[in-house]
Design an enzyme around this catalytic site. Structure first.
Site, PDB file in Angstrom:
ATOM      1  N   HIS A   1      34.041  34.509  35.212  1.00 45.85           N
ATOM      2  CA  HIS A   1      33.831  36.389  35.671  1.00 45.85           C
ATOM      3  C   HIS A   1      32.215  36.058  35.599  1.00 45.85           C
ATOM      4  O   HIS A   1      32.228  37.187  34.931  1.00 45.85           O
ATOM      5  CB  HIS A   1      34.878  37.125  35.810  1.00 45.85           C
ATOM      6  CG  HIS A   1      34.584  37.951  37.385  1.00 45.85           C
ATOM      7  ND1 HIS A   1      35.213  38.216  37.840  1.00 45.85           N
ATOM      8  CD2 HIS A   1      33.345  38.679  36.879  1.00 45.85           C
ATOM      9  CE1 HIS A   1      34.716  39.274  38.723  1.00 45.85           C
ATOM     10  NE2 HIS A   1      33.908  39.431  38.328  1.00 45.85           N
TER      11      HIS A   1
ATOM     12  N   HIS B   1      40.913  28.909  41.810  1.00 48.65           N
ATOM     13  CA  HIS B   1      40.536  30.290  41.270  1.00 48.65           C
ATOM     14  C   HIS B   1      41.517  30.702  42.194  1.00 48.65           C
ATOM     15  O   HIS B   1      41.182  31.432  43.360  1.00 48.65           O
ATOM     16  CB  HIS B   1      39.449  30.626  41.626  1.00 48.65           C
ATOM     17  CG  HIS B   1      39.180  32.234  41.618  1.00 48.65           C
ATOM     18  ND1 HIS B   1      38.240  32.711  40.197  1.00 48.65           N
ATOM     19  CD2 HIS B   1      40.321  33.170  40.901  1.00 48.65           C
ATOM     20  CE1 HIS B   1      38.017  33.790  39.598  1.00 48.65           C
ATOM     21  NE2 HIS B   1      39.187  34.385  40.528  1.00 48.65           N
TER      22      HIS B   1
ATOM     23  N   LYS C   1      39.170  32.173  30.741  1.00 50.09           N
ATOM     24  CA  LYS C   1      38.566  32.558  31.083  1.00 50.09           C
ATOM     25  C   LYS C   1      37.741  34.358  30.656  1.00 50.09           C
ATOM     26  O   LYS C   1      38.632  34.528  29.618  1.00 50.09           O
ATOM     27  CB  LYS C   1      39.587  33.523  32.227  1.00 50.09           C
ATOM     28  CG  LYS C   1      38.727  34.095  33.647  1.00 50.09           C
ATOM     29  CD  LYS C   1      38.387  33.266  34.300  1.00 50.09           C
ATOM     30  CE  LYS C   1      37.762  34.962  35.634  1.00 50.09           C
ATOM     31  NZ  LYS C   1      37.610  34.335  36.719  1.00 50.09           N
TER      32      LYS C   1
ATOM     33  N   HIS D   1      33.948  32.530  41.526  1.00 52.30           N
ATOM     34  CA  HIS D   1      32.704  33.020  43.147  1.00 52.30           C
ATOM     35  C   HIS D   1      31.726  32.936  42.691  1.00 52.30           C
ATOM     36  O   HIS D   1      31.031  34.596  43.073  1.00 52.30           O
ATOM     37  CB  HIS D   1      34.147  34.050  43.255  1.00 52.30           C
ATOM     38  CG  HIS D   1      34.084  34.596  41.558  1.00 52.30           C
ATOM     39  ND1 HIS D   1      33.194  35.173  41.147  1.00 52.30           N
ATOM     40  CD2 HIS D   1      35.205  34.798  41.625  1.00 52.30           C
ATOM     41  CE1 HIS D   1      33.708  36.339  40.450  1.00 52.30           C
ATOM     42  NE2 HIS D   1      34.804  36.036  40.645  1.00 52.30           N
TER      43      HIS D   1
ATOM     44  N   ASN E   1      44.965  37.706  35.053  1.00 57.49           N
ATOM     45  CA  ASN E   1      44.728  38.916  35.056  1.00 57.49           C
ATOM     46  C   ASN E   1      46.112  39.860  34.894  1.00 57.49           C
ATOM     47  O   ASN E   1      45.667  40.512  36.676  1.00 57.49           O
ATOM     48  CB  ASN E   1      43.292  39.338  35.715  1.00 57.49           C
ATOM     49  CG  ASN E   1      43.511  38.823  36.758  1.00 57.49           C
ATOM     50  OD1 ASN E   1      43.931  38.263  37.498  1.00 57.49           O
ATOM     51  ND2 ASN E   1      42.276  40.035  37.747  1.00 57.49           N
TER      52      ASN E   1
ATOM     53  N   HIS F   1      46.190  42.589  47.328  1.00 61.57           N
ATOM     54  CA  HIS F   1      46.480  43.913  47.340  1.00 61.57           C
ATOM     55  C   HIS F   1      47.382  44.238  47.378  1.00 61.57           C
ATOM     56  O   HIS F   1      47.169  44.101  49.096  1.00 61.57           O
ATOM     57  CB  HIS F   1      45.516  44.550  46.819  1.00 61.57           C
ATOM     58  CG  HIS F   1      44.687  44.442  45.303  1.00 61.57           C
ATOM     59  ND1 HIS F   1      44.855  44.450  44.009  1.00 61.57           N
ATOM     60  CD2 HIS F   1      42.920  44.340  45.513  1.00 61.57           C
ATOM     61  CE1 HIS F   1      43.568  44.401  43.347  1.00 61.57           C
ATOM     62  NE2 HIS F   1      43.116  43.782  44.419  1.00 61.57           N
TER      63      HIS F   1
ATOM     64  N   HIS G   1      44.783  34.410  42.619  1.00 61.20           N
ATOM     65  CA  HIS G   1      45.404  35.330  41.917  1.00 61.20           C
ATOM     66  C   HIS G   1      46.900  35.245  42.709  1.00 61.20           C
ATOM     67  O   HIS G   1      47.256  35.980  43.813  1.00 61.20           O
ATOM     68  CB  HIS G   1      45.151  36.837  41.834  1.00 61.20           C
ATOM     69  CG  HIS G   1      43.618  36.583  41.838  1.00 61.20           C
ATOM     70  ND1 HIS G   1      43.767  37.213  40.044  1.00 61.20           N
ATOM     71  CD2 HIS G   1      41.998  36.255  42.114  1.00 61.20           C
ATOM     72  CE1 HIS G   1      42.573  37.378  39.697  1.00 61.20           C
ATOM     73  NE2 HIS G   1      41.385  36.671  40.999  1.00 61.20           N
TER      74      HIS G   1
ATOM     75  N   ASP H   1      39.179  32.591  45.461  1.00 67.42           N
ATOM     76  CA  ASP H   1      39.543  34.050  44.833  1.00 67.42           C
ATOM     77  C   ASP H   1      40.686  34.509  45.589  1.00 67.42           C
ATOM     78  O   ASP H   1      40.444  35.899  46.139  1.00 67.42           O
ATOM     79  CB  ASP H   1      38.669  34.589  44.333  1.00 67.42           C
ATOM     80  CG  ASP H   1      38.382  36.000  43.566  1.00 67.42           C
ATOM     81  OD1 ASP H   1      39.120  35.836  42.967  1.00 67.42           O
ATOM     82  OD2 ASP H   1      37.111  36.239  43.488  1.00 67.42           O
TER      83      ASP H   1
ATOM     84  N   ARG I   1      49.782  36.685  41.165  1.00 62.78           N
ATOM     85  CA  ARG I   1      50.692  38.316  40.755  1.00 62.78           C
ATOM     86  C   ARG I   1      51.579  38.131  40.543  1.00 62.78           C
ATOM     87  O   ARG I   1      52.027  36.758  39.824  1.00 62.78           O
ATOM     88  CB  ARG I   1      50.194  39.360  42.294  1.00 62.78           C
ATOM     89  CG  ARG I   1      49.189  39.911  42.462  1.00 62.78           C
ATOM     90  CD  ARG I   1      48.046  40.016  41.936  1.00 62.78           C
ATOM     91  NE  ARG I   1      47.384  40.809  42.958  1.00 62.78           N
ATOM     92  CZ  ARG I   1      45.593  40.665  41.861  1.00 62.78           C
ATOM     93  NH1 ARG I   1      45.152  40.319  41.408  1.00 62.78           N
ATOM     94  NH2 ARG I   1      44.905  40.664  43.176  1.00 62.78           N
TER      95      ARG I   1
HETATM   96  C1  NCD Z   1      40.833  39.690  41.582  1.00 57.14           C
HETATM   97  C2  NCD Z   1      41.689  40.633  41.835  1.00 57.14           C
HETATM   98  O1  NCD Z   1      41.825  42.120  42.489  1.00 57.14           O
HETATM   99  O2  NCD Z   1      42.336  40.323  40.570  1.00 57.14           O
HETATM  100  N1  NCD Z   1      39.215  40.663  42.326  1.00 57.14           N
HETATM  101  C3  NCD Z   1      38.131  40.485  42.961  1.00 57.14           C
HETATM  102  O3  NCD Z   1      37.777  40.892  43.928  1.00 57.14           O
HETATM  103  N2  NCD Z   1      37.834  39.206  42.971  1.00 57.14           N
HETATM  104  C4  NCD Z   1      39.678  39.509  40.256  1.00 57.14           C
HETATM  105  C5  NCD Z   1      38.283  38.822  39.976  1.00 57.14           C
HETATM  106  O4  NCD Z   1      38.338  37.801  40.408  1.00 57.14           O
HETATM  107  O5  NCD Z   1      37.818  39.324  39.770  1.00 57.14           O
HETATM  108 ZN    ZN Z   2      39.739  36.035  41.108  1.00 61.09          ZN
END
Ligand code: NCD
Ligand code: ZN
Length: 351
Positions: A138, A16, A101, A176, A44, A254, A18, A250, A20
């Site tokens: 999720h 898992h 997902k 998570h 996402n 950002h 991200h 996870d 981006r």
């Molecule tokens: C994740 C994200 O920023 O894409 N944020 C998070 O707080 N974990 C999305 C997610 O997995 O919920």
């Molecule tokens: Zn996530």
């Protein structure tokens, strides 16, 4: 007990992550690809990934920026209420998607295309079950009257139990996991596994919702971290009674501008810079460094019906300080555990 100062484990996978897009992707991809054989890249993105064309393009973008030539990217299809089911089925059969997902509508970053009415995605779940693909969830129920700390429990009671009942053979990952209630659900139900992040084993809500009513934006994520009892249950599930649990960071970067302390703080913690080291640190604290490999490199592939990785990585007990920030051109991301000490370090691997 003799404490080990060095370990060699099969190369891990992160189920898992991200990655981006654009410069942010360029900034963070080297970290996850330096240690992992495979990563599940979350769908996402700004426009969620619902087609095989989009999945393929995204995979290519990640691979281009990876620093390990055998690195593999797996993508689940983002479930929406109006997927083209024929396309969905074809993409699963052709292995463009590892599974799908489920994001409840507006539960987290970029989830406005997510599911509001569970029954509407039952036809897609039927296809997933028939094709023996994985449903990643999720697990949070977001609606008026449900406290942010109760979202996981209410989701399990109102939605997950329904899915479990309706699709008994469908393999599910509760992602998570953040509560002892979630841990118990995974342990006591069939065909379900859970991923556990490092931060849910290191933080409690006191680290997010501070005494002066401020929020620490860099500890704010979904699901939010909970109480000490939950943290302990998660540590136990990862380190000791860990048959059904595996690694999923996870890691959710950002840019720093989206983490300003205001009412639009984006949820997500970026841990890829030191993820395997954080897990080693936690497992060692629990006197369980011996079981790290099962959690990081064996249970996941077993659940996903894939071979374990053939290469190995080495970790040694050695203090180091996690850099505060990750920088790429104008992109700046705060690292989880930045400026703090970790007791374990990967050997001979640099980004
Ligand atoms: C994740 C994200 O920023 O894409 N944020 C998070 O707080 N974990 C999305 C997610 O997995 O919920
Ligand atoms: Zn996530």
């Amino acid at each position: 007990m003799i404490k080990k100062n060095k370990i060699t484990i099969l190369q891990p996978d992160d189920w898992h992550v991200h990655f981006r897009e654009g410069d942010l992707l360029k900034a963070v991809t080297p970290f996850s690809s330096r240690i992992n054989g495979r990563c599940i890249a979350m769908p996402n993105t700004e426009i969620p990934i619902t087609s095989s064309e989009h999945a393929l393009k995204y995979k290519e973008e990640i691979i281009k920026n990876a620093n390990n030539s055998s690195f593999e990217v797996l993508i689940p299809c983002y479930l929406t209420e109006n997927l083209d089911l024929n396309e969905f089925k074809k993409s699963l059969i052709n292995n463009f998607f590892v599974g799908a997902k489920l994001y409840p509508n507006n539960a987290t970053t970029n989830s406005s295309y997510g599911v509001s009415e569970l029954e509407k995605i039952f036809p897609a779940l039927e296809i997933l079950q028939n094709e023996k693909k994985i449903l990643l969830i999720h697990g949070e129920k977001v609606r008026d009257g449900v406290d942010i700390f109760d979202r996981e429990k209410i989701f399990i009671d109102e939605d997950l139990k329904k899915i479990r009942e309706e699709f008994k053979e469908l393999k599910i990952v509760l992602e998570h996991v953040s509560t002892s209630y979630g841990v118990d659900f995974v342990k006591t139900n069939k065909n379900i596994g859970g991923t556990i992040t490092p931060h849910h084993m290191m933080l409690t809500k006191k680290d997010v919702f501070l005494k002066n009513n401020d929020i620490d934006p860099h500890h704010f994520c979904m699901p939010v971290v909970k109480n000490e009892t939950d943290l302990l249950a998660l540590r136990n599930a990862a380190c000791i009674d860990n048959d059904k649990f595996f690694l999923g960071t996870d890691s959710a970067p950002h840019i720093i501008e989206h983490k300003l302390p205001n009412d639009k703080i984006r949820p997500g913690i970026f841990s890829a810079v030191c993820s395997i080291e954080l897990y080693a640190h936690i497992f060692d604290e629990e006197n369980s460094i011996e079981t790290l490999e099962k959690f990081s490199s064996i249970n996941g592939p077993n659940f996903y019906n894939m071979p374990v990785n053939s290469s190995k990585i080495h970790l040694e007990k050695k203090e180091w300080i996690v850099p505060d920030m990750t920088l790429y051109d104008s992109v700046k991301v705060k690292n989880f555990f930045g400026n703090k000490k970790i007791n374990w370090k990967i050997v001979n691997l640099n980004v």
